[in-house]
Design a protein around this motif. Structure first.
Motif: not given
Length: 493
Positions: A67-70, A134-136, A141-142, A177-181
């Motif tokens: 599910q994770v996009t890099i 994205l979508n982690l 907190p990350v 920001a939202s679902d993006e690191v």
């Protein structure tokens, strides 16, 4: 008119032939005739085309694992043309990274991220590029870490012993920001994206809330200011249920299963203070547990009045001596220095450690002007053993030991007794014989050798016959050695 048109047509055909032929551009002279192109007179090199190995436009590369996009975003010129983004999710079980990451995060993903050019060679960007996750699958907190490859070495060797840990890691600044690191980096290797728990420490002192600190595993707490409580001594900050105070120099360590909150309380112990006062000033303060006794053995008082010395301490000015041994301290207490006339003693340690002057009070009755000598802590001197105090530097005068009575015959006109430390040199102390040979072409000498010998510190060096035999060095005869050189206690003679 026809001739002019023909001239233009010939010129046009000449350029068409040139451009559609070899691809080179030629300069053509048309001044002689309009019917045919003239001879080629100059070859002009073509303009260089842009280097196709460097991107002219910004680039964006995407890879999806589960599910994770890099994503990678790079500005123009940061990467070669045709760069590919390669990502592999890896396991760290059994490696050096396993225990470290397990203690730091409650959940984490580890990726081996690399960039390769069109020929399959691994490359690094020419500057900072943005790397986005994205979508982690994390709710808390990350944090993003960059690890060197050595972290993936096995934690145990073939004999089952643990390898030395490595510490080359980098904690990257993250923009969430939202679902993006998003992190910015200029190198690629092992990246860890982890979700960590937070611990909240609430500091309280005497039922009053002081402050709150929120930290993650491995952070350092900041020690709050020490609180005050009348009649008590602050002993530290204690986590509820713990017997030992927090060590603020050590990182916090806790399970990363979930966020939690801790209550921290200021520790106090009841204490009384004994103030030692001289000439209106507090010279020393001692803390005493209620019901216990204290003493004045370690208090050094320099009396400013010439010819006077400390006699004892009293609860009132010029009162009776305080009984330290048999008086429990159950309240704050002031003790006053009571001084008495006496002799002043100066100590010359003759190369030893310093000994401060002493005042020897007169024994009663004062008219006798007799005092009892009190031994100071003996001085020390490298390579020597302290023997005694004497009023002559060479030790031929009067010796002074514990209990020696001092009277006016021992002191000078200012009431001062000067004592000298008498030492005995230790044996086995090193010294050096340094050999020099006369130069053949001038009056100087050149170094030849150094020979080590031992003797008693303080003794004058006498060079043995074997060390000054005439034939020690070929073509040289013995001349002499420095006289009156004494062996130094530090071995430097």
């Amino acid at each position: 008119m026809e001739r002019t048109a023909g001239r233009y047509l010939a010129l046009l055909l000449a350029f068409v032939m040139v451009l559609t032929g070899s691809g080179q551009v030629f300069a053509v002279d048309t001044a002689d005739t309009a019917d045919s192109p003239s001879e080629i007179v100059e070859e002009v090199a073509p303009e260089e085309s842009p280097d196709s190995s460097v991107l002219e436009e910004s680039i964006r590369l995407d890879r999806k694992l589960g599910q994770v996009t890099i994503q990678l975003a790079a500005d123009s010129g940061m990467l070669p043309a045709g760069t590919e983004l390669n990502i592999e999710q890896i396991k760290v079980k059994g490696t050096l990274a396993e225990s470290f990451l397990d203690s730091r995060f409650k959940n984490y993903l580890v990726y081996d991220i690399s960039l390769k050019d069109e020929e399959g060679n691994e490359v690094q960007p020419d500057g900072g590029v943005d790397l986005s996750f994205l979508n982690l699958p994390f709710d808390g907190p990350v944090e993003v870490l960059y690890l060197e490859d050595r972290w993936l070495e096995k934690a145990k060797d073939s004999k089952g012993t643990f390898s030395e840990p490595v510490h080359d890691l980098e904690v990257l600044d993250t923009d969430i920001a939202s679902d993006e690191v998003v992190v910015t980096t200029d190198h690629f290797s092992i990246y860890v994206v982890g979700e960590y728990s937070l611990a909240t420490y609430q500091f309280n002192a005497d039922n009053v809330f002081i402050s709150e600190q929120v930290v993650k595993n491995g952070d350092l707490l900041v020690e709050p200011a020490s609180p005050n409580k009348e009649g008590h001594k602050f002993t530290g900050w204690y986590v509820e249920g713990e017997d030992s105070p927090i060590d603020f120099s050590e990182p916090v360590a806790f399970s990363n299963d979930e966020d939690f909150k801790l209550q921290v309380y200021a520790g106090f112990t009841a204490v009384y203070y004994v103030y030692f006062i001289y000439d209106g000033d507090i010279v020393t303060t001692k803390e005493v547990v209620p019901g216990e006794t204290t003493d004045a053995h370690d208090i050094t008082l320099i009396v400013s009045e010439p010819g006077w010395a400390l006699d004892y301490w009293s609860v009132t000015e010029n009162g009776q001596p305080f009984d330290f041994a048999n008086t429990p301290i159950n309240e704050n207490l002031k003790l006053y220095a009571v001084t008495v006339e006496g002799w002043e003693v100066y100590f010359n340690t003759q190369g030893g450690t310093q000994v401060l002057p002493k005042y020897i009070p007169f024994n009663q009755p004062k008219e006798n002007q007799i005092g009892t000598f009190q031994l100071p802590t003996p001085p020390t001197r490298q390579g020597y053993t302290f023997l005694r105090w004497n009023d002559k530097a060479d030790g031929t005068g009067n010796n002074f030991g514990a209990g020696t009575l001092i009277n006016s015959s021992h002191v000078d006109g200012q009431g001062v007794l000067h004592l000298y430390a008498i030492w005995q040199g230790q044996t086995g102390i090193s010294y050096s014989l340094v050999y020099w040979q006369e130069n053949a072409d001038d009056d100087g000498y050149s170094y030849v050798a150094t020979v080590g010998r031992t003797g008693r510190a303080g003794n004058t060096i006498v060079v043995a016959d074997a060390d000054r035999r005439p034939n020690r060095y070929t073509y040289f005869s013995y001349k002499g050695y420095d006289s009156n050189v004494r062996i130094k206690g530090d071995g430097s003679a």
